[in-house]
Design a protein around this motif. Structure first.
Motif, short mmCIF file in Angstrom:
data_model
loop_
_atom_site.label_atom_id
_atom_site.label_comp_id
_atom_site.label_asym_id
_atom_site.label_seq_id
_atom_site.Cartn_x
_atom_site.Cartn_y
_atom_site.Cartn_z
N SER A 178 0.83 -1.21 0.00
CA SER A 178 0.00 0.00 0.00
C SER A 178 0.87 1.26 0.00
O SER A 178 0.36 2.37 0.06
CB SER A 178 -0.92 0.01 1.22
N GLY A 179 2.20 1.07 -0.01
CA GLY A 179 3.09 2.23 -0.11
C GLY A 179 3.58 2.73 1.24
O GLY A 179 4.28 3.74 1.30
N ILE A 180 3.22 2.05 2.32
CA ILE A 180 3.78 2.42 3.64
C ILE A 180 5.05 1.60 3.82
O ILE A 180 5.01 0.37 3.76
CB ILE A 180 2.79 2.14 4.79
N LYS A 181 6.17 2.28 4.03
CA LYS A 181 7.46 1.58 4.17
C LYS A 181 7.56 0.97 5.56
O LYS A 181 7.23 1.62 6.55
CB LYS A 181 8.57 2.63 3.98
N LEU A 182 8.02 -0.27 5.63
CA LEU A 182 8.23 -0.90 6.93
C LEU A 182 9.70 -0.76 7.30
O LEU A 182 10.58 -1.18 6.54
CB LEU A 182 7.83 -2.38 6.82
N LEU A 183 9.98 -0.17 8.48
CA LEU A 183 11.35 0.03 8.98
C LEU A 183 11.45 -0.71 10.31
O LEU A 183 10.69 -0.40 11.23
CB LEU A 183 11.62 1.52 9.23
N VAL A 184 12.37 -1.66 10.40
CA VAL A 184 12.45 -2.44 11.64
C VAL A 184 13.89 -2.57 12.11
O VAL A 184 14.82 -2.44 11.31
CB VAL A 184 11.83 -3.87 11.46
N THR A 185 14.05 -2.87 13.40
CA THR A 185 15.39 -3.19 13.89
C THR A 185 15.70 -4.64 13.49
O THR A 185 14.78 -5.42 13.20
CB THR A 185 15.50 -3.05 15.43
N GLY A 186 16.98 -4.99 13.52
CA GLY A 186 17.39 -6.33 13.10
C GLY A 186 16.73 -7.45 13.88
O GLY A 186 16.58 -8.57 13.38
N ASP A 187 16.28 -7.17 15.09
CA ASP A 187 15.63 -8.19 15.94
C ASP A 187 14.37 -8.75 15.27
O ASP A 187 14.01 -9.90 15.47
CB ASP A 187 15.20 -7.58 17.28
N VAL A 188 13.68 -7.90 14.51
CA VAL A 188 12.38 -8.26 13.94
C VAL A 188 12.57 -9.17 12.71
O VAL A 188 11.65 -9.88 12.31
CB VAL A 188 11.57 -6.98 13.58
N VAL A 189 13.77 -9.13 12.13
CA VAL A 189 14.04 -9.93 10.94
C VAL A 189 15.36 -10.72 11.12
O VAL A 189 16.24 -10.71 10.27
CB VAL A 189 14.11 -9.05 9.66
N GLU A 190 15.47 -11.40 12.27
CA GLU A 190 16.67 -12.20 12.56
C GLU A 190 16.95 -13.14 11.39
O GLU A 190 16.03 -13.79 10.89
CB GLU A 190 16.42 -13.09 13.78
#
Ligand code: PHB
Length: 411
Positions: A259-271
């Protein structure tokens, strides 16, 4: 006698007696000669080996095993023994303290390596100070922990270090508005605070913030609130594992990225080891972290090769395995530097300013704060040879914990 007067009469005595005997025992545990008389360096580990975060605990342990497989189990004339204790994950401060006390008093551990969760690390600070026992923090990432005892040194990261780097990157990369979703405990609040500081310092605007319980599996209401606020980006931190996978899957189902909202996460969320489980949900997701498995430095190539040799071709190490490896590297290097002197103050002096060539790249222990100074990578979820990975496309060198470093957050 009423319960109240019984407690007044016996309670304080029981408490004082218990504390005194503990301190006497701790004093005795510490009274040995500086250079190990038994020819042994005993490293006690306190890790989540059961419960919801047992897979994360296995990563730390695997990293320790890889280090010893590559670098041996002796330092100078000392043979190295590791003794593992299970603190069962977050919200177990009492257990973590008891395990640590046992390692110090009964097992005569010279150094502790452990603490995945902030509450567990915080709970042992006064014990380490009273016992004069160095502890290398393997993960717990709230900035303030290292200030709670002069015997802490950290080999992981701080959430302000990662989140502020990501906030600054977002502001510089045409993201004007953001909504934050973090786990509702100290490292989450640190992440939220420092993402916001760096993002707004770069001109960004926060359009809303929510906090979720640490073990939240149902992210639908939080993501709904975020979508309703119509931000350019959603920033998120949680402490990993199945809960992070639940967040990523829910974001995918709601079509957040599409939908065009960028997802920004810390490395913990995408180990890294969970990336195959997260699957297509990682497509295009931007994360900031201090390690990804695809790093091409010689230390990482050797580390990943040995990891797969020991745990199987399909096994994927993550930043937690690297912290286990680096914790051992730091201890071995400090003991070599003191010439086998295991005195707590000698070891702490050796840790300060120490540099390590790690699978994550080069890092230094800040001599003032005993916290780690390291590069932070900005990555994107992409396919490499048909497999999803966190792929680095930018980095910031030598990032200090901004919550301790003087001056404004990184630009
Ligand atoms: C913490 O409790 O400090 C913590 C735990 C797991 C993470 C990060 C921080 O991945």
């Amino acid at each position: 006698m009423s319960t109240m007067s019984m407690r007044m009469k016996f309670g304080p005595w029981r408490f004082t007696g218990c504390l005194l005997s503990t301190l006497i025992m701790l004093g005795m545990a510490n009274a040995g000669p500086a250079v190990a008389a038994d020819g042994k360096l005993t490293i006690g580990t306190v890790l989540p080996l059961s419960g919801a975060f047992a897979n994360e605990g296995a990563q730390y342990q695997n990293g320790i095993k890889v280090f010893q497989a590559l670098h041996g189990d002796t330092v100078g004339k000392l043979s190295v023994e590791t003794i593992a204790r299970d603190d069962q994950g977050p919200s177990s401060g009492d257990l973590s303290r008891r395990m640590t006390q046992e390692l110090i008093v009964r097992n005569k551990a010279d150094v502790i390596l452990g603490y995945s969760f902030t509450p567990n690390a915080m709970s042992v600070a006064s014990l380490l100070t009273a016992a004069k026992k160095p502890a290398v923090i393997i993960n717990a990432a709230t900035s303030i922990i290292t200030e709670r005892s002069p015997y802490f040194v950290r080999v992981s990261f701080t959430t302000p270090q990662i989140a502020s780097t990501l906030g600054a990157w977002a502001a510089k990369n045409n993201i004007k508005t953001a909504f934050t979703i973090v786990s509702d405990y100290a490292p989450g609040i640190d992440a939220e605070t420092w993402f916001i500081k760096a993002f707004t310092a770069g001109g960004g605007k926060i359009v809303g913030s929510v906090r979720a319980p640490v073990t939240e599996r149902e992210y639908s209401p939080y993501l709904q609130r975020a979508v309703d606020a119509k931000p350019n980006a959603i920033f998120s931190f949680d402490p990993g594992g199945d809960f992070a996978v639940a967040f990523m899957k829910e974001a995918e189902q709601r079509g957040i990225e599409k939908s065009g909202i960028k997802l920004l996460v810390t490395g913990d969320v995408v180990e890294d080891q969970l990336v195959p489980v997260i699957g297509d949900a990682i497509d295009g997701v931007i994360s900031a972290g201090h390690y990804q498995v695809g790093l091409k430095n010689p230390e990482n190539i050797a580390f990943v090769k040995k990891y797969k040799e020991l745990f199987g071709e399909k096994a994927i190490p993550n930043f937690r395995a690297v912290a286990g490896y680096d914790g051992m590297a730091l201890i071995y290097k400090a003991v070599a530097k003191t010439g086998g002197n295991l005195d707590a103050d000698a070891l702490m002096a050796a840790f300060k300013g120490m540099t390590i060539e790690s699978p994550r790249g080069h890092f230094t222990i800040d001599p003032q704060t005993r916290d780690i100074v390291q590069d932070v990578y900005i990555r994107r979820g992409e396919k490499v040879d048909g497999e999803w990975q966190n792929v680095e496309f930018d980095s910031v060198k030598d990032v200090k914990d901004p919550a301790k470093a003087a001056g404004p957050p990184p630009k």
